[in-house]
Design an enzyme around this catalytic site. Sequence first.
Site, PDB file in Angstrom:
ATOM      1  N   GLY A  19       0.837  -1.201   0.000  1.00 18.07           N
ATOM      2  CA  GLY A  19       0.000   0.000   0.000  1.00 18.07           C
ATOM      3  C   GLY A  19       0.862   1.237   0.000  1.00 18.07           C
ATOM      4  O   GLY A  19       2.084   1.176  -0.200  1.00 18.07           O
ATOM      5  N   MET A  21       1.810   3.111   2.430  1.00 16.66           N
ATOM      6  CA  MET A  21       2.755   3.307   3.526  1.00 16.66           C
ATOM      7  C   MET A  21       3.655   2.098   3.776  1.00 16.66           C
ATOM      8  O   MET A  21       4.503   2.141   4.665  1.00 16.66           O
ATOM      9  CB  MET A  21       1.998   3.636   4.821  1.00 16.66           C
ATOM     10  CG  MET A  21       1.356   4.995   4.828  1.00 16.66           C
ATOM     11  SD  MET A  21       0.609   5.376   6.418  1.00 16.66           S
ATOM     12  CE  MET A  21       2.062   5.455   7.469  1.00 16.66           C
ATOM     13  N   GLY A  22       3.472   1.016   3.026  1.00 17.83           N
ATOM     14  CA  GLY A  22       4.338  -0.114   3.297  1.00 17.83           C
ATOM     15  C   GLY A  22       3.994  -1.356   2.507  1.00 17.83           C
ATOM     16  O   GLY A  22       3.122  -1.349   1.636  1.00 17.83           O
ATOM     17  N   VAL A  24       3.181  -5.617   2.845  1.00 14.89           N
ATOM     18  CA  VAL A  24       2.652  -6.618   3.772  1.00 14.89           C
ATOM     19  C   VAL A  24       3.201  -7.994   3.392  1.00 14.89           C
ATOM     20  O   VAL A  24       3.147  -8.391   2.223  1.00 14.89           O
ATOM     21  CB  VAL A  24       1.111  -6.630   3.761  1.00 14.89           C
ATOM     22  CG1 VAL A  24       0.584  -7.648   4.764  1.00 14.89           C
ATOM     23  CG2 VAL A  24       0.568  -5.242   4.085  1.00 14.89           C
ATOM     24  N   LYS A  39       3.368  -5.866   8.457  1.00 13.16           N
ATOM     25  CA  LYS A  39       3.451  -4.710   7.560  1.00 13.16           C
ATOM     26  C   LYS A  39       4.744  -3.968   7.853  1.00 13.16           C
ATOM     27  O   LYS A  39       4.983  -3.524   8.983  1.00 13.16           O
ATOM     28  CB  LYS A  39       2.247  -3.787   7.763  1.00 13.16           C
ATOM     29  CG  LYS A  39       2.206  -2.598   6.804  1.00 13.16           C
ATOM     30  CD  LYS A  39       0.898  -1.831   6.971  1.00 13.16           C
ATOM     31  CE  LYS A  39       0.807  -0.668   5.990  1.00 13.16           C
ATOM     32  NZ  LYS A  39      -0.475   0.056   6.115  1.00 13.16           N
ATOM     33  N   ASP A 133     -10.015   6.768   4.562  1.00 12.46           N
ATOM     34  CA  ASP A 133      -9.682   6.196   3.250  1.00 12.46           C
ATOM     35  C   ASP A 133     -10.449   4.893   3.040  1.00 12.46           C
ATOM     36  O   ASP A 133      -9.887   3.894   2.599  1.00 12.46           O
ATOM     37  CB  ASP A 133      -8.175   5.956   3.143  1.00 12.46           C
ATOM     38  CG  ASP A 133      -7.734   5.680   1.698  1.00 12.46           C
ATOM     39  OD1 ASP A 133      -8.474   6.072   0.766  1.00 12.46           O
ATOM     40  OD2 ASP A 133      -6.665   5.077   1.498  1.00 12.46           O
TER      41      ASP A 133
END
Length: 644
Positions: A19, A21-22, A24, A39, A133
């Site tokens: 995603g 931000m990171g 998984v 994550k 979101d």
Amino acid sequence: MQDHMIGGRYALRREIGHGGMGVVWEAFDQMLRRTVAIKLMAAGDVASDEAQRRFAKEAMTIARVRHEHIVQVHDYGIDQGSPYIVMELLEGEDLESRLARVHQLPPAAVLSLLRQISAGLDAASAAGIVHCDLKPANIFLARSAYGESVKILDFGIGWTLHEGSDDPSVDRYSTRFGTPAYMSPEQVRGAVPHPLTDLWSLGVIVYRALTGQLPFPTGDVRKVIVSICTDPFPTPSSLDVAHPPELDRFFERALAKDRSRRFQSARELASAFAAICDAETRPAKILIVDDEPDVQLLLQLHFRKRTGRAAYELVFANNGQLALDALERHPDIDVVVTDLNMPVMDGLALLERIPEVNPLARTVIVSAYGDMTNIRRAMNRGAFDFLFKPINFEDLEATLAKTLRHVEEHRRKARSNEENDLLRKFTSAALIERLRSLGPAGAAASEALEATVAVVDVNRFTRVAKERPPAEATRVLNANFEVIVPELLAQGGVIDKFIGDAVMAVFHGPDHLDRALHACLSVRAQMETIAKRAGDDSPYAHGVCIGLSTGNVLAAGVGSHACGQLGYTVLGEAVNAAAHLARAALPGEILVDDAVCAGARREIKLEPAGARGVWPRAEPTAVYRVVRSEPAPRSLAELPTVEV
């Protein structure tokens, strides 16, 4: 990175998603001997203190809510300077993947998803969390031995309500930029996040799942932003005649640009959708609450014999707590028939809780002849009717028929209220308020008020009206009003009138000047934010010019009986001063006069704006501009307590 050890405990196995931000990974927890999801922060963000703060905040946000429909966090840590979050491992697919594959879902499937998402959102809202979101990619359909269950993912840009302040500055909220197609009008404007923002996003998800398309066109982000704030959406019945008109009214509320007109909770939204899905096909649904096992058997036998005369679907519960659980599972229950004396939770306690879960359901109390005291208490607390034991079945059927007629009438009134809301769009809010307080006969009466008047003018719109086709020019103007008006209303302002390309709002009552100043600051901040996001060629690029004045005004009904037209408005020097100050203001300026300067609180920062030609055919007048608002200092007692 496969087989790499994180935190000395989690062995990475395979990448399963990524995603903003990171990334998984599936990992194995060597301490507890279980498979988990982990994550990891994106490599490019590790050096950013702000990114690390947001990553840690995501873990804390999710950990605050323990709910079956929100992904659970097991652990959080930092490995060699890089943060990580350990979560439950889910098997299945997200809703985005499913909709890409099947395009549309039947109403029953949508309702099943909606009930679970709503339960998760209500839990987050109760904990003071706004997702910010919500979209199909963040709705995971997890498979298990018990079937499919919804899990809400990715609170990375989530907002906790205690973060809010009275400061309407642009930078504080404008970073909460989610996925444009699912963002609410207030979110694209950079307003303070609110749980009703998530409900808008949920409405978009339901619309897409039912119709196979988004309510507002995708593509150019700037055009999407303008369309969300300004344009209507295609009604479901216009896309497919199989969709009933009730769905159109449902989405009018779910996707109302004014958030005060939306459903006010996820449970209310899900209940309304359930009522539409079941309205034409289902029998009346009755919840029977009684701890005596013979009652359930007797009622089942009786109504099984009488199905030709009364089509009832019966749901049973043994006490009040189980009844509340049943109401959660069956939001379409019409009538609750409950005994008074039960273990765990009695009928009186249940009666008080039912409106929280299902405000449309009506309750019938069942008791012994000698229990008149409790029956009176029940009637005083909102019970619709009562029955005595042993139950007379003719009396029961007559009572159910009467109660169901009342429920249907109540629903018709709710639909009428929706129609009245539509009519109110074309009527002055000030006049409606006046008629409510005084009745029609008092609408023409006059009264003196201490009030603050704000005039917000769209800059250079006259040139737009000359250069563009009428329909396009009107859309530009209304796009600005859709940003301006909600902020004026949010601070208790009453929209008095639209004067060409300007809107005039009146604030009266306690702290009217303070509320008006904060409303104008918020309007300016949101106009600046949306102008940056939508671009130089958007309707918002013109900016606004704002004038503010305070003092005594005359509120009166003015007009002509000869032509049958009267309007309720305010008159006086403050009205004229605010209008002239707005004309004298430069784009982005909030100009005020001496009266405002003298009455404003200390946290409102003002500065001299020089002498301006405010009044026609008069010498230039010294005016002031509003610079910003500083958060009011808090005492030690008001500061939050932090556990270490």
